[in-house]
Design a protein around this motif. Structure first.
Motif, mmCIF file in Angstrom:
data_model
loop_
_atom_site.group_PDB
_atom_site.id
_atom_site.type_symbol
_atom_site.label_atom_id
_atom_site.label_comp_id
_atom_site.label_asym_id
_atom_site.label_seq_id
_atom_site.Cartn_x
_atom_site.Cartn_y
_atom_site.Cartn_z
ATOM 1 N N LEU A 13 -0.200 3.889 9.264
ATOM 2 C CA LEU A 13 -0.985 2.962 10.076
ATOM 3 C C LEU A 13 -1.210 1.644 9.317
ATOM 4 O O LEU A 13 -1.093 0.560 9.881
ATOM 5 C CB LEU A 13 -2.340 3.622 10.397
ATOM 6 N N VAL A 46 -5.930 -4.017 8.212
ATOM 7 C CA VAL A 46 -5.911 -2.603 8.611
ATOM 8 C C VAL A 46 -6.337 -1.727 7.428
ATOM 9 O O VAL A 46 -7.088 -0.758 7.596
ATOM 10 C CB VAL A 46 -4.519 -2.185 9.148
ATOM 11 N N GLY A 69 -10.048 -1.911 7.200
ATOM 12 C CA GLY A 69 -10.620 -1.139 8.316
ATOM 13 C C GLY A 69 -10.517 0.360 8.053
ATOM 14 O O GLY A 69 -11.469 1.106 8.314
ATOM 15 N N ALA A 70 -9.396 0.786 7.521
ATOM 16 C CA ALA A 70 -9.214 2.213 7.224
ATOM 17 C C ALA A 70 -10.194 2.658 6.134
ATOM 18 O O ALA A 70 -10.762 3.748 6.210
ATOM 19 C CB ALA A 70 -7.777 2.486 6.795
ATOM 20 N N ASN A 91 -13.438 3.176 7.801
ATOM 21 C CA ASN A 91 -13.416 4.404 8.609
ATOM 22 C C ASN A 91 -13.562 5.651 7.745
ATOM 23 O O ASN A 91 -14.303 6.564 8.092
ATOM 24 C CB ASN A 91 -12.099 4.492 9.399
ATOM 25 N N ILE A 128 -17.333 -1.911 11.317
ATOM 26 C CA ILE A 128 -16.046 -1.510 11.905
ATOM 27 C C ILE A 128 -15.848 -2.194 13.251
ATOM 28 O O ILE A 128 -14.769 -2.698 13.558
ATOM 29 C CB ILE A 128 -15.967 0.034 12.027
HETATM 30 C C1 LIG Z 1 -11.021 2.878 12.624
HETATM 31 O O1 LIG Z 1 -11.766 3.558 13.615
HETATM 32 C C2 LIG Z 1 -11.783 2.901 14.866
HETATM 33 C C3 LIG Z 1 -12.770 3.634 15.755
HETATM 34 O O2 LIG Z 1 -12.522 5.006 15.784
HETATM 35 C C4 LIG Z 1 -10.366 2.858 15.433
HETATM 36 O O3 LIG Z 1 -10.356 2.210 16.678
HETATM 37 C C5 LIG Z 1 -9.482 2.110 14.456
HETATM 38 O O4 LIG Z 1 -8.146 2.157 14.887
HETATM 39 C C6 LIG Z 1 -9.581 2.711 13.068
HETATM 40 N N1 LIG Z 1 -8.878 1.810 12.154
HETATM 41 C C7 LIG Z 1 -8.130 2.244 11.172
HETATM 42 C C8 LIG Z 1 -7.472 1.186 10.383
HETATM 43 O O5 LIG Z 1 -7.977 3.415 10.916
#
Ligand SMILES: *[C@@H]1O[C@H](CO)[C@@H](O)[C@H](O)[C@H]1NC(C)=O
Length: 202
Positions: free
Chosen positions: A67, A74, A77-78, A81, A129
Motif C-alpha cells: 500500500l 501514505v 498515514g499508515a 493507523n 488520520i
Molecule cells: C488508514 O485508515 C483509514 C481509515 O480506516 C483508511 O481509510 C486508510 O486507507 C488507511 N491508510 C493507510 C495508509 O493505511
C-alpha cells in the motif's frame, strides 16, 4: 566542493538501487513484481532510519509495503493507523485488567486514569488520520501543523498514563504489564511523530 553527507549518500544509494531494480524489471516479465517489493521495503527501512525506534517502525509498517510503495504521505498515514490500532487494543486490555480481582484501589484508579488518557489519544489520532486523508498542496501546512499538535498531545497523554503507574511503588505484575503495553504505544506514537515532522519539513 560540498562534502557528501551520509544522508545524501543514502539517498543516492536508494536511487541507484531503485533504478537498477526497475531496469531488471523491464527484462523479466515473470516475477517482475518482486524487485518493486524490494524497493518498497527499502523505502520503509530508509524512512524508519530517522525515527527513534527504527526496528519497531520497520516491523510495524513492512506489512503495509504494498500500500505504501514509496509514497511518504501514505507511509505517514499508515504509521498513524498502526499507532491507533495499538492504542485501541492496549486500552481494551487495560479495561479488562482493571476489572481483575485482587487489585489494590490505587492500581484500579491508575488504570482508570490510563484508560481515560488513552481514550483522548484515540480521539487525537482519529482526528489526525481524518485530516491527513484530506491533505492537498493548498492546505498542507495547516494540516501538518494540526497533526503535529495532536500527535504531540497523544504522546503527552501516554506519558501521563505511564507516570501514573510509576507512582505505584510496588513492582506488581499489573504494573509491569501496563508499562510494557504503554511503552510500545508511546514508541509507535513517537515514530509516527518523527515521520510527520519529516513530512512537514519536506
Ligand atoms: C488508514 O485508515 C483509514 C481509515 O480506516 C483508511 O481509510 C486508510 O486507507 C488507511 N491508510 C493507510 C495508509 O493505511
Amino acid at each position: 566542493m560540498e562534502a557528501i553527507s551520509p544522508k545524501h549518500l543514502m539517498t543516492s544509494l536508494v536511487i541507484i538501487i531503485a533504478s537498477s531494480l526497475t531496469a531488471h524489471c523491464g527484462c523479466a516479465k515473470r516475477g517482475g513484481e518482486r524487485p518493486y517489493k524490494e524497493a518498497n521495503t527499502l523505502f520503509i527501512r530508509t524512512s524508519c532510519s530517522s525515527t527513534t525506534y527504527p526496528r519497531l517502525c520497520y516491523s510495524s509498517l513492512v506489512k503495509h509495503a504494498d500500500l505504501i510503495q514509496t509514497n511518504r504521505v501514505v507511509l505517514t498515514g499508515a504509521a498513524l493507523n498502526v499507532t491507533l490500532a495499538s492504542v485501541k487494543s492496549t486500552s481494551a486490555m487495560m479495561s479488562t485488567l482493571a476489572k481483575k480481582q485482587g487489585l489494590k484501589p490505587r492500581e484500579v484508579a491508575a488504570m482508570q486514569d490510563c484508560v481515560e488518557q488513552l481514550s483522548d489519544t484515540v480521539d487525537e489520532l482519529r482526528r489526525s488520520i481524518a485530516e491527513m486523508s484530506d491533505l492537498r498542496a493548498s492546505n498542507f501546512e495547516m494540516i501538518m501543523s494540526d497533526v503535529q499538535t495532536w500527535v504531540s498531545a497523544a504522546l503527552t497523554d501516554e506519558t501521563t498514563c505511564n507516570d501514573g503507574f510509576q507512582e505505584i511503588t510496588a513492582a506488581t505484575d499489573i504494573k509491569s504489564t501496563v508499562r510494557r503495553l504503554v511503552i510500545q504505544v508511546a514508541q509507535l506514537t513517537s515514530n509516527a511523530l518523527a515521520l510527520i515532522n519529516k513530512l512537514a519539513n519536506s
